[in-house]
Design a protein around this motif. Structure first.
Motif, PDB file in Angstrom:
ATOM      1  N   ALA A   1       0.852  -1.190   0.000  1.00 51.07           N
ATOM      2  CA  ALA A   1       0.000   0.000   0.000  1.00 51.07           C
ATOM      3  C   ALA A   1       0.891   1.246   0.000  1.00 51.07           C
ATOM      4  CB  ALA A   1      -0.899   0.006   1.234  1.00 51.07           C
ATOM      5  N   LYS A   2       0.645   2.138  -0.940  1.00 51.49           N
ATOM      6  CA  LYS A   2       1.376   3.402  -0.982  1.00 51.49           C
ATOM      7  C   LYS A   2       0.656   4.383  -0.059  1.00 51.49           C
ATOM      8  CE  LYS A   2       3.654   6.491  -4.280  1.00 51.49           C
ATOM      9  NZ  LYS A   2       3.833   6.812  -5.716  1.00 51.49           N
ATOM     10  N   VAL A   3       1.303   4.750   1.045  1.00 49.24           N
ATOM     11  CA  VAL A   3       0.615   5.525   2.071  1.00 49.24           C
ATOM     12  C   VAL A   3       0.972   7.011   2.054  1.00 49.24           C
ATOM     13  CG1 VAL A   3       0.163   3.614   3.628  1.00 49.24           C
ATOM     14  CG2 VAL A   3       2.373   4.763   3.735  1.00 49.24           C
ATOM     15  N   PHE A   4       2.157   7.349   1.572  1.00 52.10           N
ATOM     16  CA  PHE A   4       2.549   8.756   1.467  1.00 52.10           C
ATOM     17  C   PHE A   4       3.154   8.956   0.083  1.00 52.10           C
ATOM     18  CE2 PHE A   4       3.280   7.685   6.034  1.00 52.10           C
ATOM     19  CZ  PHE A   4       2.177   8.365   6.532  1.00 52.10           C
ATOM     20  N   SER A   5       2.413   9.593  -0.794  1.00 55.12           N
ATOM     21  CA  SER A   5       2.838   9.667  -2.190  1.00 55.12           C
ATOM     22  C   SER A   5       3.653  10.911  -2.504  1.00 55.12           C
ATOM     23  CB  SER A   5       1.618   9.616  -3.119  1.00 55.12           C
ATOM     24  OG  SER A   5       0.744  10.690  -2.839  1.00 55.12           O
ATOM     25  N   LYS A   6       3.471  11.998  -1.764  1.00 52.09           N
ATOM     26  CA  LYS A   6       4.100  13.271  -2.125  1.00 52.09           C
ATOM     27  C   LYS A   6       5.459  13.445  -1.456  1.00 52.09           C
ATOM     28  CE  LYS A   6      -0.298  15.572  -3.038  1.00 52.09           C
ATOM     29  NZ  LYS A   6      -1.182  16.718  -2.718  1.00 52.09           N
ATOM     30  N   LEU A   7       6.263  12.406  -1.501  1.00 51.54           N
ATOM     31  CA  LEU A   7       7.611  12.468  -0.962  1.00 51.54           C
ATOM     32  C   LEU A   7       8.548  11.862  -1.998  1.00 51.54           C
ATOM     33  CD1 LEU A   7       6.881  11.375   2.704  1.00 51.54           C
ATOM     34  CD2 LEU A   7       7.788  13.590   2.011  1.00 51.54           C
ATOM     35  N   TYR A   8       9.553  12.638  -2.376  1.00 55.71           N
ATOM     36  CA  TYR A   8      10.419  12.228  -3.463  1.00 55.71           C
ATOM     37  C   TYR A   8      11.860  12.064  -2.978  1.00 55.71           C
ATOM     38  CZ  TYR A   8       6.441  13.732  -6.250  1.00 55.71           C
ATOM     39  OH  TYR A   8       5.179  13.880  -6.767  1.00 55.71           O
ATOM     40  N   LYS A   9      12.573  11.100  -3.565  1.00 57.63           N
ATOM     41  CA  LYS A   9      13.985  10.864  -3.285  1.00 57.63           C
ATOM     42  C   LYS A   9      14.255  10.777  -1.789  1.00 57.63           C
ATOM     43  CE  LYS A   9      15.736  12.620  -7.662  1.00 57.63           C
ATOM     44  NZ  LYS A   9      16.703  13.504  -8.350  1.00 57.63           N
ATOM     45  N   VAL A  10      13.490   9.917  -1.124  1.00 58.05           N
ATOM     46  CA  VAL A  10      13.667   9.706   0.313  1.00 58.05           C
ATOM     47  C   VAL A  10      14.971   8.952   0.547  1.00 58.05           C
ATOM     48  CG1 VAL A  10      12.752   8.518   2.345  1.00 58.05           C
ATOM     49  CG2 VAL A  10      11.204   9.742   0.790  1.00 58.05           C
ATOM     50  N   THR A  11      15.766   9.444   1.480  1.00 56.40           N
ATOM     51  CA  THR A  11      17.042   8.811   1.799  1.00 56.40           C
ATOM     52  C   THR A  11      17.042   8.110   3.156  1.00 56.40           C
ATOM     53  OG1 THR A  11      17.886  10.901   2.691  1.00 56.40           O
ATOM     54  CG2 THR A  11      18.343  10.417   0.368  1.00 56.40           C
ATOM     55  N   GLY A  12      16.121   8.467   4.038  1.00 56.61           N
ATOM     56  CA  GLY A  12      16.082   7.823   5.342  1.00 56.61           C
ATOM     57  C   GLY A  12      14.825   8.192   6.092  1.00 56.61           C
ATOM     58  N   MET A  13      14.438   7.365   7.055  1.00 54.48           N
ATOM     59  CA  MET A  13      13.289   7.684   7.896  1.00 54.48           C
ATOM     60  C   MET A  13      13.355   6.877   9.185  1.00 54.48           C
ATOM     61  SD  MET A  13      10.158   5.963   5.759  1.00 54.48           S
ATOM     62  CE  MET A  13      10.348   4.460   4.826  1.00 54.48           C
ATOM     63  N   ALA A  14      12.710   7.409  10.220  1.00 54.16           N
ATOM     64  CA  ALA A  14      12.653   6.737  11.515  1.00 54.16           C
ATOM     65  C   ALA A  14      11.560   7.383  12.341  1.00 54.16           C
ATOM     66  CB  ALA A  14      13.999   6.837  12.238  1.00 54.16           C
ATOM     67  N   PHE A  15      10.947   6.585  13.207  1.00 55.84           N
ATOM     68  CA  PHE A  15       9.979   7.132  14.148  1.00 55.84           C
ATOM     69  C   PHE A  15      10.725   7.704  15.344  1.00 55.84           C
ATOM     70  CE2 PHE A  15       7.077   4.582  11.712  1.00 55.84           C
ATOM     71  CZ  PHE A  15       5.877   5.276  11.799  1.00 55.84           C
ATOM     72  N   GLY A  16      10.205   8.828  15.852  1.00 54.23           N
ATOM     73  CA  GLY A  16      10.821   9.469  17.000  1.00 54.23           C
ATOM     74  C   GLY A  16       9.814  10.279  17.781  1.00 54.23           C
ATOM     75  N   PRO A  17      10.215  10.799  18.942  1.00 54.11           N
ATOM     76  CA  PRO A  17       9.280  11.512  19.825  1.00 54.11           C
ATOM     77  C   PRO A  17       8.807  12.829  19.245  1.00 54.11           C
ATOM     78  CG  PRO A  17      11.533  11.689  20.623  1.00 54.11           C
ATOM     79  CD  PRO A  17      11.572  10.734  19.489  1.00 54.11           C
ATOM     80  N   TYR A  18       7.538  13.143  19.552  1.00 55.24           N
ATOM     81  CA  TYR A  18       6.974  14.436  19.162  1.00 55.24           C
ATOM     82  C   TYR A  18       5.730  14.717  19.991  1.00 55.24           C
ATOM     83  CZ  TYR A  18       4.812  18.158  16.415  1.00 55.24           C
ATOM     84  OH  TYR A  18       4.230  19.333  16.025  1.00 55.24           O
ATOM     85  N   MET A  19       5.778  15.759  20.804  1.00 51.44           N
ATOM     86  CA  MET A  19       4.639  16.245  21.580  1.00 51.44           C
ATOM     87  C   MET A  19       3.953  15.118  22.366  1.00 51.44           C
ATOM     88  SD  MET A  19       2.960  19.066  18.997  1.00 51.44           S
ATOM     89  CE  MET A  19       1.772  19.575  20.261  1.00 51.44           C
ATOM     90  N   GLY A  20       4.736  14.330  23.069  1.00 51.69           N
ATOM     91  CA  GLY A  20       4.182  13.277  23.891  1.00 51.69           C
ATOM     92  C   GLY A  20       3.821  12.015  23.146  1.00 51.69           C
ATOM     93  N   GLY A  21       3.952  12.014  21.835  1.00 53.38           N
ATOM     94  CA  GLY A  21       3.653  10.835  21.033  1.00 53.38           C
ATOM     95  C   GLY A  21       4.824  10.508  20.135  1.00 53.38           C
ATOM     96  N   GLN A  22       4.533   9.943  18.974  1.00 50.75           N
ATOM     97  CA  GLN A  22       5.582   9.617  18.018  1.00 50.75           C
ATOM     98  C   GLN A  22       5.171  10.057  16.632  1.00 50.75           C
ATOM     99  OE1 GLN A  22       7.864   5.987  18.264  1.00 50.75           O
ATOM    100  NE2 GLN A  22       6.734   5.367  20.091  1.00 50.75           N
ATOM    101  N   ALA A  23       6.160  10.521  15.882  1.00 48.92           N
ATOM    102  CA  ALA A  23       5.962  10.932  14.502  1.00 48.92           C
ATOM    103  C   ALA A  23       7.006  10.232  13.643  1.00 48.92           C
ATOM    104  CB  ALA A  23       6.084  12.450  14.364  1.00 48.92           C
ATOM    105  N   LEU A  24       6.767  10.232  12.336  1.00 52.09           N
ATOM    106  CA  LEU A  24       7.721   9.665  11.387  1.00 52.09           C
ATOM    107  C   LEU A  24       8.553  10.806  10.814  1.00 52.09           C
ATOM    108  CD1 LEU A  24       8.766   7.212   9.750  1.00 52.09           C
ATOM    109  CD2 LEU A  24       7.015   7.759   8.023  1.00 52.09           C
ATOM    110  N   TYR A  25       9.874  10.735  10.990  1.00 54.69           N
ATOM    111  CA  TYR A  25      10.788  11.730  10.452  1.00 54.69           C
ATOM    112  C   TYR A  25      11.383  11.194   9.158  1.00 54.69           C
ATOM    113  CZ  TYR A  25      10.351  13.991  14.980  1.00 54.69           C
ATOM    114  OH  TYR A  25       9.855  14.606  16.097  1.00 54.69           O
ATOM    115  N   VAL A  26      11.353  12.009   8.120  1.00 56.00           N
ATOM    116  CA  VAL A  26      11.753  11.583   6.779  1.00 56.00           C
ATOM    117  C   VAL A  26      12.754  12.577   6.216  1.00 56.00           C
ATOM    118  CG1 VAL A  26      10.972  11.033   4.445  1.00 56.00           C
ATOM    119  CG2 VAL A  26       9.485  10.550   6.406  1.00 56.00           C
ATOM    120  N   SER A  27      13.882  12.092   5.737  1.00 50.06           N
ATOM    121  CA  SER A  27      14.839  12.943   5.033  1.00 50.06           C
ATOM    122  C   SER A  27      14.713  12.692   3.538  1.00 50.06           C
ATOM    123  CB  SER A  27      16.272  12.661   5.495  1.00 50.06           C
ATOM    124  OG  SER A  27      16.667  11.349   5.177  1.00 50.06           O
ATOM    125  N   THR A  28      14.738  13.751   2.748  1.00 50.25           N
ATOM    126  CA  THR A  28      14.567  13.627   1.304  1.00 50.25           C
ATOM    127  C   THR A  28      15.405  14.660   0.582  1.00 50.25           C
ATOM    128  OG1 THR A  28      12.980  13.890  -0.516  1.00 50.25           O
ATOM    129  CG2 THR A  28      12.480  15.042   1.522  1.00 50.25           C
TER     130      THR A  28
END
Length: 499
Positions: free
Chosen positions: A306-333
């Motif tokens: 399943a393609k879940v995030f389409s508007k991201l190009y030339k992604v080089t890395g990603m990881a989940f990390g903390p954000y405002m008491g929860g977790q977010a996905l950080y993406v480098s592109t």
């Protein structure tokens, strides 16, 4: 270039160590024309990050250097600590369209006397873990100085697994780490001819040979069929075609942490990006795989995709990390050729309503009017009807709380619940308790049906409608670009493992 970074798991507590993988101009010659006798190397080093958040170059401790890079690509450089406390590093084969060989004529990814095309495992001080596969002092040696043992018959002690082309990124399964205390890695290996591959590594994979260049994806190199397994090599756990429709370079990856609060579709999911076509894809192990020879080429157990995030190009890395008491996905592109201003580090967070429990699947009921398939929870509650045995004790007409045992009979099991309820007088109608009856694992009955009460302690049959729980529809996910001024260690792709 700069390949990867990782903080020590005890960073800020016992030490301030940070690990970097980078290209080093060791020979004062950055030529990458294909000569194995000149050019730069890749290096893994440990530094100390000062309280001022600046690395002191004088603190560098070099853990290893690769052989001279034959070409300018396939550097890899992912760094992660496992649950075992050891440091895992991916090293590419050095690049180029012509495979390079060692002195015995073995192509680099298969050659155990050098570090290119491998997964490396070290201690946090650069030592060799005793459980690495090649530690016999008679047949192995350290290769940290220049990436070679100097003898094709002497294996490098740093090697943990091998047979990879460009293991650009690998991800640590945080769910396996937390729940099982297990180091489980998914390794993205960028293909050349026909397939993009995901290999499993970590615990239990010491000495694994992933097969490149003899194999690519589930098949023989350059083949899209003729995919009989080869016992010498470990097949990937997921793959997709290397073409203009499915993708051309598998890059960034991350396991979804099951407690991150995103929609339930993400539970136990693995995310990966394709650099060539763009987008982030989600796969979860299921039952739709088809092995060889039933299917040729075989179908991965992690299909479909399943393609879940389409508007991201030339992604080089990603990881989940903390954000405002929860977790977010950080993406480098690197963005879409710099034309849309969309390169940098992005944060993806879920902004929908609270997540409901997973869908409940109820087997077909004996007297249910639901056809021959199970009733599955969805955004529209499914209501099924069945007979319920209602038993009252001690006798009807009691004004005190009495226990009524409800038994929901299904095709495979009986689900029981007992509730306190004031029994009706003789001959009066009885009603389900306010709010309905909660049948564990089978939904909640609606409080609408009634029937004649038993005239004495005993059992009577009445019809009850059982409504399954519903799952709220998710709202669109927010994409937040992080202003460059606010990018820090906690929001880069190298923060300590979250387990």
């Amino acid at each position: 270039g700069f390949g990867g970074t990782a903080f020590h798991p005890r960073f800020g507590v016992d030490n301030r160590w940070i690990y970097l993988y980078y290209t080093y101009d060791k020979n004062n010659d950055c030529n990458t024309s294909g000569s194995a006798k000149r050019g730069p190397v890749n290096r893994l080093s440990r530094f100390t990050l000062g309280e001022n958040k600046i690395i002191d170059p004088s603190t560098e401790q070099v853990f290893f250097e690769t052989p001279i890079l034959p070409y300018g690509g396939h550097n890899s450089g992912q760094i992660r600590f496992g649950v075992d406390g050891y440091l895992y590093v991916s090293v590419g084969d050095g690049g180029g369209g012509i495979s390079k060989e060692n002195d015995a004529g073995v192509i680099y990814p298969q050659a155990l006397d050098m570090l290119l095309g491998k997964i490396i495992r070290l201690t946090d001080t650069g030592g060799i873990p005793p459980t690495n596969p090649y530690t016999d002092p008679q047949t192995s040696a350290r290769c940290s100085r220049d990436g070679w043992s100097g003898n094709p018959s002497i294996n490098c002690q740093e090697i943990y697994s091998y047979g990879l082309r460009n293991p650009f990124r690998f991800a640590l399964d945080v769910n396996a780490a937390r729940q099982e205390g297990k180091t489980r890695l998914f390794i993205n290996d960028v293909g050349r001819h026909t397939w993009e591959s995901v290999h499993e590594g970590g615990d239990g994979f010491a000495g694994a040979n992933y097969g490149y260049p003899d194999r690519e994806g589930p098949c023989i190199k350059k083949e899209a069929s003729n995919c009989a397994p080869d016992s010498r090599y470990l097949s990937p756990i997921h793959w997709y075609l290397h073409n203009d429709e499915e993708g051309g370079a598998i890059t960034g990856n991350a396991f979804y942490p099951n407690d991150a609060g995103w929609p339930w579709d993400f539970q136990n999911s693995y995310l990966y990006a394709d650099y060539a076509l763009g987008g982030i894809y989600r796969v979860t192990r299921g039952s739709e795989g088809c092995p060889y020879p039933q299917c040729d080429p075989p179908i991965s157990d992690y299909a479909p995709t399943a393609k879940v995030f389409s508007k991201l190009y030339k992604v080089t890395g990603m990881a989940f990390g903390p954000y405002m008491g929860g977790q977010a996905l950080y993406v480098s592109t690197r963005g879409s050729d710099g034309l849309r201003g969309d390169k940098g580090i992005f944060r993806i967070k879920y902004s929908g309503p609270p997540i409901a429990p997973p869908p409940t699947v109820v087997p077909p009921l004996n007297n249910a009017v639901i056809g021959s398939t199970p009733a599955i929870a969805s955004n529209v509650p499914e209501t099924v009807t069945t007979e319920v045995d209602v038993t009252t004790t001690p006798e009807t007409g009691s004004t005190t709380g009495v226990d009524i045992a409800y038994t929901l009979e299904t095709a495979t099991t009986e689900v029981n619940t007992v509730e306190d309820f004031t029994a009706p007088d003789d001959g009066d109608d009885w009603f389900l308790p306010p709010g309905g009856i909660n049948f564990p694992g089978a939904g909640t009955s609606v409080n609408t049906n009634n029937g004649a009460a038993p005239t004495s302690p005993g059992t009577t049959d009445n019809t009850v409608a059982v409504s399954q729980p519903s799952i709220p529809e998710a709202t669109p996910t927010e994409y937040n670009r992080i202003p460059k001024a606010f990018i820090s260690a906690s929001t880069t792709l190298g923060f300590p493992p979250l387990f």
